[in-house]
Scaffold this motif. Structure first.
Motif, mmCIF file in Angstrom:
data_model
loop_
_atom_site.group_PDB
_atom_site.id
_atom_site.type_symbol
_atom_site.label_atom_id
_atom_site.label_comp_id
_atom_site.label_asym_id
_atom_site.label_seq_id
_atom_site.Cartn_x
_atom_site.Cartn_y
_atom_site.Cartn_z
ATOM 1 N N VAL A 1 0.859 -1.174 0.000
ATOM 2 C CA VAL A 1 0.000 0.000 0.000
ATOM 3 C C VAL A 1 0.900 1.231 0.000
ATOM 4 O O VAL A 1 1.813 1.336 0.821
ATOM 5 N N ASP A 2 0.648 2.150 -0.923
ATOM 6 C CA ASP A 2 1.427 3.384 -1.039
ATOM 7 C C ASP A 2 0.474 4.570 -0.837
ATOM 8 O O ASP A 2 -0.052 5.117 -1.797
ATOM 9 N N PRO A 3 0.244 4.968 0.427
ATOM 10 C CA PRO A 3 -0.698 6.061 0.695
ATOM 11 C C PRO A 3 -0.278 7.381 0.045
ATOM 12 O O PRO A 3 -1.125 8.115 -0.466
ATOM 13 N N ALA A 4 1.003 7.684 0.043
ATOM 14 C CA ALA A 4 1.469 8.950 -0.538
ATOM 15 C C ALA A 4 1.208 9.004 -2.042
ATOM 16 O O ALA A 4 0.830 10.045 -2.583
ATOM 17 N N GLY A 5 1.377 7.892 -2.709
ATOM 18 C CA GLY A 5 1.179 7.842 -4.152
ATOM 19 C C GLY A 5 -0.252 7.496 -4.548
ATOM 20 O O GLY A 5 -0.606 7.552 -5.717
ATOM 21 N N GLY A 6 -1.079 7.102 -3.564
ATOM 22 C CA GLY A 6 -2.451 6.716 -3.869
ATOM 23 C C GLY A 6 -2.531 5.445 -4.690
ATOM 24 O O GLY A 6 -3.380 5.295 -5.551
ATOM 25 N N LYS A 7 -1.620 4.491 -4.364
ATOM 26 C CA LYS A 7 -1.532 3.253 -5.144
ATOM 27 C C LYS A 7 -1.545 2.036 -4.239
ATOM 28 O O LYS A 7 -1.185 2.114 -3.066
ATOM 29 N N VAL A 8 -1.930 0.912 -4.822
ATOM 30 C CA VAL A 8 -1.888 -0.361 -4.124
ATOM 31 C C VAL A 8 -1.412 -1.430 -5.104
ATOM 32 O O VAL A 8 -1.775 -1.410 -6.280
ATOM 33 N N VAL B 1 -5.727 4.207 -6.870
ATOM 34 C CA VAL B 1 -7.060 4.195 -6.271
ATOM 35 C C VAL B 1 -7.743 5.521 -6.580
ATOM 36 O O VAL B 1 -7.115 6.579 -6.533
ATOM 37 N N LYS B 2 -9.014 5.434 -6.934
ATOM 38 C CA LYS B 2 -9.767 6.634 -7.304
ATOM 39 C C LYS B 2 -9.902 7.565 -6.103
ATOM 40 O O LYS B 2 -9.741 8.764 -6.218
ATOM 41 N N ASP B 3 -10.194 6.977 -4.959
ATOM 42 C CA ASP B 3 -10.392 7.741 -3.729
ATOM 43 C C ASP B 3 -9.407 7.204 -2.687
ATOM 44 O O ASP B 3 -9.466 6.030 -2.322
ATOM 45 N N LYS B 4 -8.516 8.064 -2.210
ATOM 46 C CA LYS B 4 -7.499 7.609 -1.248
ATOM 47 C C LYS B 4 -8.112 7.043 0.029
ATOM 48 O O LYS B 4 -7.456 6.310 0.761
ATOM 49 N N LEU C 1 -10.124 4.717 0.109
ATOM 50 C CA LEU C 1 -10.140 3.264 -0.095
ATOM 51 C C LEU C 1 -8.905 2.594 0.502
ATOM 52 O O LEU C 1 -8.942 1.421 0.854
ATOM 53 N N LEU C 2 -7.814 3.333 0.572
ATOM 54 C CA LEU C 2 -6.569 2.748 1.097
ATOM 55 C C LEU C 2 -6.725 2.281 2.540
ATOM 56 O O LEU C 2 -6.027 1.374 2.980
ATOM 57 N N GLY C 3 -7.658 2.900 3.278
ATOM 58 C CA GLY C 3 -7.922 2.479 4.655
ATOM 59 C C GLY C 3 -8.482 1.068 4.743
ATOM 60 O O GLY C 3 -8.342 0.397 5.769
ATOM 61 N N LYS C 4 -9.111 0.601 3.685
ATOM 62 C CA LYS C 4 -9.674 -0.755 3.647
ATOM 63 C C LYS C 4 -8.644 -1.793 3.220
ATOM 64 O O LYS C 4 -8.907 -2.986 3.270
ATOM 65 N N LEU C 5 -7.495 -1.341 2.770
ATOM 66 C CA LEU C 5 -6.504 -2.231 2.189
ATOM 67 C C LEU C 5 -5.289 -2.361 3.098
ATOM 68 O O LEU C 5 -4.552 -1.408 3.299
ATOM 69 N N SER C 6 -5.114 -3.538 3.643
ATOM 70 C CA SER C 6 -3.946 -3.782 4.498
ATOM 71 C C SER C 6 -3.160 -4.965 3.941
ATOM 72 O O SER C 6 -3.702 -5.818 3.229
ATOM 73 N N ASP D 1 -3.478 3.833 -17.301
ATOM 74 C CA ASP D 1 -3.579 3.484 -15.882
ATOM 75 C C ASP D 1 -4.812 2.624 -15.625
ATOM 76 O O ASP D 1 -5.816 2.706 -16.334
ATOM 77 N N TYR D 2 -4.738 1.825 -14.563
ATOM 78 C CA TYR D 2 -5.878 1.042 -14.089
ATOM 79 C C TYR D 2 -6.208 1.587 -12.706
ATOM 80 O O TYR D 2 -5.350 1.615 -11.825
ATOM 81 N N VAL D 3 -7.473 1.995 -12.541
ATOM 82 C CA VAL D 3 -7.884 2.736 -11.351
ATOM 83 C C VAL D 3 -8.951 1.956 -10.610
ATOM 84 O O VAL D 3 -10.037 1.663 -11.158
ATOM 85 N N ILE D 4 -8.675 1.614 -9.348
ATOM 86 C CA ILE D 4 -9.645 0.924 -8.517
ATOM 87 C C ILE D 4 -10.714 1.906 -8.083
ATOM 88 O O ILE D 4 -10.421 2.973 -7.543
ATOM 89 N N THR D 5 -11.974 1.530 -8.340
ATOM 90 C CA THR D 5 -13.101 2.396 -7.989
ATOM 91 C C THR D 5 -13.813 1.923 -6.731
ATOM 92 O O THR D 5 -14.496 2.703 -6.083
ATOM 93 N N SER D 6 -13.676 0.643 -6.399
ATOM 94 C CA SER D 6 -14.256 0.122 -5.155
ATOM 95 C C SER D 6 -13.496 -1.127 -4.730
ATOM 96 O O SER D 6 -12.898 -1.816 -5.546
#
Length: 113
Positions: A53-60, A81-84, A86-91, A106-111
Motif C-alpha cells: 500500500v502506497d498512501p502517498a502515491g495513492g496506489k496499491v 485508487v480513485k479515492d485515497k 479506499l486505502l484504509g480498507k486495504l492492508s 492506468d488502471y484505477v480501482i473504484t471500489s
C-alpha cells in the motif's frame, strides 16, 4: 517544363489538403479508438491479495487472479485508487474483491471490499 509545374501543383495541393483530412477524421476507417474508449469506461472485477500500500502515491499493489473481461491471467500489478479513502480498507496480505476501470494507460480501482 510543364512537368515540374504540374508536380509542384500536385504537391502543393496534397500538403494543403492534409490538415483538412485530419480535421475531418478518418473517412470512415475504424482505427480502434471507439473500442479503446469503450474499454476505458467498462468496469472490471477482480479478486486479489494486497502486497503493498502506497498512501502517498495513492496506489496499491495486488496479486490478483484472472480478470475475464480483459482476458488477463493471474498477475501482480500496481493500481491507482480513485479515492485515497479506499486505502484504509486495504492492508498487507488482506484478500479483497475490487472493481477497476482503465483510464489511459492506468488502471484505477473504484471500489474494494
Amino acid at each position: 517544363m510543364k512537368h515540374p509545374v504540374v508536380l509542384a501543383a500536385v504537391l502543393a495541393s496534397s500538403v494543403a489538403m492534409s490538415p483538412l483530412g485530419r480535421a475531418q477524421g478518418t473517412g470512415g476507417m475504424d482505427t480502434g479508438k471507439k473500442a479503446d474508449k469503450k474499454s476505458e469506461s467498462q468496469a472490471h472485477k477482480g479478486v486479489g491479495t494486497v502486497k503493498k500500500v502506497d498512501p502517498a502515491g495513492g496506489k496499491v499493489t495486488l496479486a490478483h487472479g484472472p480478470v475475464q473481461s480483459l482476458k488477463w491471467p493471474a498477475m501482480t500489478m500496481t493500481f491507482i485508487v480513485k479515492d485515497k479513502a479506499l486505502l484504509g480498507k486495504l492492508s498487507l496480505d488482506k484478500k479483497v474483491e475490487f472493481e477497476f476501470v482503465q483510464q489511459g494507460s492506468d488502471y484505477v480501482i473504484t471500489s474494494a471490499k
